[in-house]
Structure formats: structure tokens, C-alpha cells
Design a protein around this motif. Structure first.
Motif, mmCIF file in Angstrom:
data_model
loop_
_atom_site.group_PDB
_atom_site.id
_atom_site.type_symbol
_atom_site.label_atom_id
_atom_site.label_comp_id
_atom_site.label_asym_id
_atom_site.label_seq_id
_atom_site.Cartn_x
_atom_site.Cartn_y
_atom_site.Cartn_z
ATOM 1 N N GLY A 176 0.810 -1.217 0.000
ATOM 2 C CA GLY A 176 0.000 0.000 0.000
ATOM 3 C C GLY A 176 0.840 1.261 0.000
ATOM 4 N N THR A 177 1.938 1.255 0.743
ATOM 5 C CA THR A 177 2.837 2.406 0.779
ATOM 6 C C THR A 177 3.446 2.658 -0.593
ATOM 7 O OG1 THR A 177 3.373 1.877 3.068
ATOM 8 C CG2 THR A 177 4.834 3.412 1.939
ATOM 9 N N LEU A 178 3.832 1.576 -1.270
ATOM 10 C CA LEU A 178 4.445 1.722 -2.587
ATOM 11 C C LEU A 178 3.439 2.255 -3.606
ATOM 12 C CD1 LEU A 178 6.464 -1.627 -2.726
ATOM 13 C CD2 LEU A 178 7.260 0.623 -2.001
ATOM 14 N N ILE A 179 2.198 1.784 -3.520
ATOM 15 C CA ILE A 179 1.167 2.258 -4.447
ATOM 16 C C ILE A 179 0.929 3.757 -4.247
ATOM 17 C CG2 ILE A 179 -1.278 2.093 -5.061
ATOM 18 C CD1 ILE A 179 -1.130 -0.873 -4.331
ATOM 19 N N ALA A 180 0.884 4.188 -2.990
ATOM 20 C CA ALA A 180 0.656 5.606 -2.691
ATOM 21 C C ALA A 180 1.798 6.470 -3.237
ATOM 22 C CB ALA A 180 0.510 5.805 -1.183
ATOM 23 N N LEU A 181 3.034 6.039 -3.025
ATOM 24 C CA LEU A 181 4.179 6.807 -3.518
ATOM 25 C C LEU A 181 4.203 6.834 -5.046
ATOM 26 C CD1 LEU A 181 6.928 5.571 -1.024
ATOM 27 C CD2 LEU A 181 5.975 7.881 -1.149
ATOM 28 N N GLY A 182 3.882 5.691 -5.666
ATOM 29 C CA GLY A 182 3.828 5.641 -7.125
ATOM 30 C C GLY A 182 2.757 6.558 -7.687
ATOM 31 N N ALA A 183 1.609 6.622 -7.015
ATOM 32 C CA ALA A 183 0.528 7.504 -7.466
ATOM 33 C C ALA A 183 0.927 8.968 -7.342
ATOM 34 C CB ALA A 183 -0.733 7.231 -6.652
ATOM 35 N N MET A 184 1.618 9.303 -6.270
ATOM 36 C CA MET A 184 2.096 10.677 -6.100
ATOM 37 C C MET A 184 3.019 11.089 -7.246
ATOM 38 S SD MET A 184 2.939 11.068 -2.036
ATOM 39 C CE MET A 184 1.630 11.236 -0.822
ATOM 40 N N PHE A 185 3.950 10.201 -7.566
ATOM 41 C CA PHE A 185 4.895 10.520 -8.636
ATOM 42 C C PHE A 185 4.170 10.635 -9.975
ATOM 43 C CE2 PHE A 185 7.876 9.575 -12.001
ATOM 44 C CZ PHE A 185 8.951 10.376 -11.665
ATOM 45 N N GLY A 186 3.247 9.720 -10.257
ATOM 46 C CA GLY A 186 2.517 9.759 -11.511
ATOM 47 C C GLY A 186 1.695 11.026 -11.677
ATOM 48 N N LYS A 187 1.057 11.468 -10.591
ATOM 49 C CA LYS A 187 0.256 12.703 -10.646
ATOM 50 C C LYS A 187 1.149 13.913 -10.898
ATOM 51 C CE LYS A 187 -3.902 14.584 -9.839
ATOM 52 N NZ LYS A 187 -3.658 16.012 -9.961
ATOM 53 N N LEU A 188 2.299 13.927 -10.250
ATOM 54 C CA LEU A 188 3.238 15.034 -10.440
ATOM 55 C C LEU A 188 3.767 15.052 -11.866
ATOM 56 C CD1 LEU A 188 4.541 17.344 -8.850
ATOM 57 C CD2 LEU A 188 6.390 15.792 -8.225
ATOM 58 N N LEU A 189 4.017 13.881 -12.425
ATOM 59 C CA LEU A 189 4.490 13.781 -13.805
ATOM 60 C C LEU A 189 3.456 14.350 -14.769
ATOM 61 C CD1 LEU A 189 6.674 12.626 -15.755
ATOM 62 C CD2 LEU A 189 5.345 10.513 -15.790
ATOM 63 N N ALA A 190 2.181 14.068 -14.516
ATOM 64 C CA ALA A 190 1.118 14.565 -15.388
ATOM 65 C C ALA A 190 0.895 16.061 -15.203
ATOM 66 C CB ALA A 190 -0.172 13.796 -15.112
ATOM 67 N N ASP A 191 0.791 16.505 -13.952
ATOM 68 C CA ASP A 191 0.452 17.909 -13.678
ATOM 69 C C ASP A 191 1.563 18.873 -14.075
ATOM 70 O OD1 ASP A 191 -1.927 17.020 -12.714
ATOM 71 O OD2 ASP A 191 -1.477 17.342 -10.595
ATOM 72 N N SER A 192 2.804 18.416 -14.033
ATOM 73 C CA SER A 192 3.929 19.301 -14.350
ATOM 74 C C SER A 192 4.124 19.478 -15.852
ATOM 75 C CB SER A 192 5.219 18.737 -13.753
ATOM 76 O OG SER A 192 5.584 17.522 -14.389
#
Length: 470
Positions: A89-105
Motif C-alpha cells: 500500500g505504501t508503494l502504491i501511494a508513492l507511485g501515485a504521487m509521482f505519476g500525478k506530479l508527472l502529469a500535472d507538471s
């Protein structure tokens, strides 16, 4: 087979959550496992129950039919749920954070535009496959699909080809990353359940993914584009170059790729250090720490904040808003994955998994082929790649005991390949592709479903070939 062996097969020992050991006959264990899986399938497909609830009720069904005290069943389920949520679960949360930042930036747009801008008409499908794979590395399939659709439309219009011709390679890249390469939820759960080496699985996953994407993506797209010749829908406007809606300022391509590849390099570094570096050295200790999945993804998020966020001119408040927005959409995924861990632990504690393992060891059937078949059957029944992976991993976990590390990693990949087999009407991805591409149901079967099947079979073939040499 001796009398002792026969007794062990028919009456496997059950180590319950309270540490007590029971003997449950195979005549109860096998129906318990089959009925538990049937309950999960029916609840998800017929009654449209959320997979979290389906997996929970399936676990209770297994324990009840097997004759285990319900208190012990609950303890087994919560034990597996908690350990999976804490780790995966921790890894999924961190991966989602990075993916969102990649898209929004705008970093994802930068990758897409750079690779597509350097491609000729002949190399365009290969560039689209590369885009799908790179975008799919840190992102969930559905997010990557939504992100890539505008560029798929635009490229199809510019090249004056069927949307399937350029869309299938991109989808192949996305789907292969989702099924075969961590840090996606399915592979991570399988790695956790089978106690596989993450770095080794990542390395083999990339090796398997490359030819699999090539066959099911650009090569298959030549045929699929003839079968399904559909122009790109007009839902994103008239084809102007500004329809991407990207930011005025983006991080550079180099910085974006540096951020995307950071966790991969760190985890691969740990895997190589485990093989070639002596224990106790400063280098080995450092790589073991920063290559641990949680630390590697945490570093990737921090690097992304500095390179992607700052490179796009985002302030700390905007970066924080982006990171916060990444978590609500993946709450359901974490619950499904954790419940899958609970179901797995129930199977392990009742002894069903060990019973299956004993049968496979005595039958001479290829463990890798069996893993693929089990995942395929659950995928066809439930429509969920993640549910297929977590359920198959629970059933096959005892088979990993005693296998070499390389074989365990290949077992993970065989399950992952089976989990993406033949997407059809019970899969949300089927309808996403149908609507976004503007296809009929028949056209979706001939393009998307056929691609998923080819991807799954090709992945299995490559895994089996690797199994001959490692």
C-alpha cells in the motif's frame, strides 16, 4: 508414494493464526478453495460488488467450508490484509504521487512530444509503444490511457491513419508495464506473496516486456489497423496543436527522464549489488538501503518535486496540491490489494496452497505454465488484472518455497502475463478503450482484446524461454 506421503497429501497440516495445528482433509480443502473463488467471481461479476468486499467474503467462505474456527479465519485475513497494506500500500501511494506530479507538471507531455517529434511515419508505431511504456512505468493503466488519448488522436490525424494503428502500440506499452513491471500493484503483490527478489523481478520484467510490447504493439498494429480502420473521434476538437492543454512551462526532457528512471535505477542497483558486491561493504549497505522499494520511490517523489515541479514553475503549494490529489483515486486499489493479501493468507493458513503445491510437484506440470493458466482463468472470470494476480499469487505461494530466486521472479511474471489475457465485457478497460477510440463492441474485440491476448501469450513464451536459461 508411501503411506506417510499419502497422509500428508490428504491431511495437510494447518497452522492457524493462533499457532494451533489442525489436520483438514483434502475433501474439504479443495471444495473450500473452489467455492471461495466462485463466491469472489459471482459477487464481482453478477452482483457488481466491490472487489474489496468480494475478496473479504471469499476469505470467510474458504474458512467456513474448510471447517476452521471463524475467529482464526478473521485473524488470518487481518494478518494478511495488514502486512500487504503496510508493504504494498505504501508503494502504491508513492507511485501515485509521482505519476500525478508527472502529469500535472507537463513532464508526461514533454516525453510524448519529444519522442513523437523525432519519429518518421515508419517509426511512429514504435515511438508510440515507447511512449506508452515510459508513461506506463510510473502510472496506473487508466491514468496513462486518459493522458495519452489526446496525443493518440493528434498523431492519427497528422499521419492520416486509423486511430488503432497508432493507439494499439501505446496501449501495449501501458498494459505490459501494468502486468509485468513493478511498481504497479499487481506485480508488487505477487512479489510480496511469493517472496520474490524485487530487483531481479524488475530486471526480468523489462527483459520480458521489450519483445512482448514489440509483438503485441507495433507488429500487431499493422494487422489491427487493417481490420479496424477508424478515424480518430472529434471529441478533442478539430486537431489544432494546442489541444493538448499543456502548461506554458515544462521540465526538460532530460530532467523528466531522470526523474522517471530514478526508482528503476535505484532498485536495479540494489539487485546488482546483491549479486556482485560483498556483504558488509559500505557500497552494498548504501545500495541495499536506497534500493529498497519504499526508499527508492520516496526518493523518486522528492526528485520529482525538485525536477518536475520546479522545472514547470510550480510553487510548493501547487506541488502539495498535486500530491494530495493523487491519493483519493487509489484508495480503492489499495483496499483491493490489501484484501487480496488477506485472501492469500487465508489460503496459506488453511493449507490449501500447500495441497496445490504438493499436487503440482508430483504431477510434473510446469510451474510457470500453471501459474499463467490460473491467472488467466481468474482474469476471464473477474475482468480484473489486479484481482487475478493477487488471487493466483495466494494459491501458488507455497510453490515458490525452495525455488531458486530467478525462478520465483519468473513465477511472478508468468502470473502477470496471465492477468492481462483477453480483456472483454467484464473489464473496465474494455469499455474505456471502446469509448475513447469510438469503436463498436466487435471492433474492440478485434483490436484491444486481441492485443491483450497476444501480449499475454507472448509474455508467457518469453518467460518460458527465460526459464530454460536461468
Amino acid at each position: 508414494m508411501t503411506t506417510t506421503d499419502l497422509h500428508g497429501l490428504l491431511f495437510p497440516a494447518l497452522t492457524a493464526a493462533d499457532g494451533a495445528t489442525q489436520s483438514i482433509p483434502a475433501s474439504r480443502l479443495i471444495p473450500a478453495a473452489l467455492l471461495g473463488i466462485a463466491v469472489i467471481v459471482v459477487l464481482i461479476t453478477r452482483f457488481k460488488l466491490h472487489p474489496f468486499l468480494g475478496l473479504t467474503l471469499g476469505s470467510l467462505t474458504v474458512g467456513a467450508v474448510a471447517g476452521v474456527a471463524m475467529g482464526d479465519v478473521v485473524d488470518s485475513f487481518t494478518k494478511g490484509f495488514g502486512s500487504t497494506a503496510a508493504g504494498v500500500g505504501t508503494l502504491i501511494a508513492l507511485g501515485a504521487m509521482f505519476g500525478k506530479l508527472l502529469a500535472d507538471s507537463g513532464g508526461a507531455d514533454e516525453i510524448v512530444d519529444t519522442l513523437i517529434g523525432r519519429s518518421s511515419e515508419r517509426t511512429l508505431p514504435w515511438a508510440m509503444a515507447a511512449v506508452g511504456a515510459i508513461i506506463g512505468l510510473p502510472m496506473f493503466f487508466e491514468i496513462g490511457l486518459v493522458l495519452l488519448m489526446p496525443v493518440i488522436y493528434l498523431v492519427a490525424r497528422r499521419a492520416q491513419v486509423s486511430v488503432v494503428r497508432v493507439g494499439i502500440p501505446a496501449l501495449a506499452g501501458l498494459s505490459a508495464m501494468h502486468g509485468l513491471v513493478p511498481p504497479h500493484p499487481g506485480p508488487l503483490v505477487a512479489i510480496d506473496a511469493l517472496k520474490a527478489n524485487l530487483g531481479l523481478t524488475l530486471m526480468f520484467g523489462v527483459i520480458v516486456a521489450i519483445p512482448t510490447i514489440a509483438v503485441s504493439g507495433p507488429l500487431f498494429a499493422k494487422l489491427a489497423g487493417r481490420w479496424v480502420d477508424v478515424p480518430p473521434p472529434a471529441m478533442f476538437g478539430t486537431g489544432d496543436d494546442d489541444e493538448r492543454g499543456s502548461r506554458e512551462r515544462r521540465p526538460s526532457f532530460g530532467l523528466t527522464m531522470f526523474a522517471v528512471l530514478t526508482p528503476v535505477v535505484l532498485m536495479m542497483g540494489k539487485a546488482l549489488a546483491d549479486i556482485f558486491s560483498s556483504e558488509g561493504t559500505a557500497l552494498r549497505s548504501a545500495l541495499d538501503f536506497i534500493g529498497t522499494p519504499v526508499i527508492a520511490l520516496l526518493i523518486a517523489v522528492l526528485v520529482g518535486m525538485a525536477t518536475l515541479g520546479r522545472g514547470a514553475g510550480m510553487g510548493m503549494k501547487e506541488i502539495s496540491t498535486s500530491l494530495e490529489g493523487s491519493l483519493p483515486p487509489i484508495a480503492g486499489i489499495i483496499l483491493i490489494v490489501a484484501a487480496g493479501g488477506g485472501f492469500k493468507q487465508t489460503l496459506v493458513d488453511t493449507g490449501i496452497g500447500e495441497l496445490v503445491a504438493d499436487w503440482v510437484r508430483s504431477s510434473g506440470i510446469s510451474v510457470l505454465l500453471l501459474a499463467w493458466v490460473v491467472a488467466v482463468l481468474i482474469r476471464l472470470a473477474t475482468g480484473s488484472a489486479t484481482v487475478a494476480t493477487v488471487t493466483a499469487s495466494g494459491i501458488l505461494a507455497p510453490l515458490a518455497t525452495g525455488l531458486p530466486a530467478a525462478q520465483v521472479s519468473l513465477l511472478v511474471l508468468a502470473i502477470g502475463a496471465g492477468s492481462v489475457f483477453f480483456s472483454h465485457v467484464n473489464d473496465a478497460g474494455f469499455w474505456l478503450v471502446k469509448e475513447y477510440f469510438g469503436l463498436s463492441v466487435g471492433q474492440t474485440f478485434k483490436s484491444w482484446s486481441a492485443m491483450e491476448t497476444l501480449l499475454s501469450v507472448t509474455g508467457l513464451v518469453v518467460v518460458l524461454l527465460l526459464g530454460l536459461v536461468v
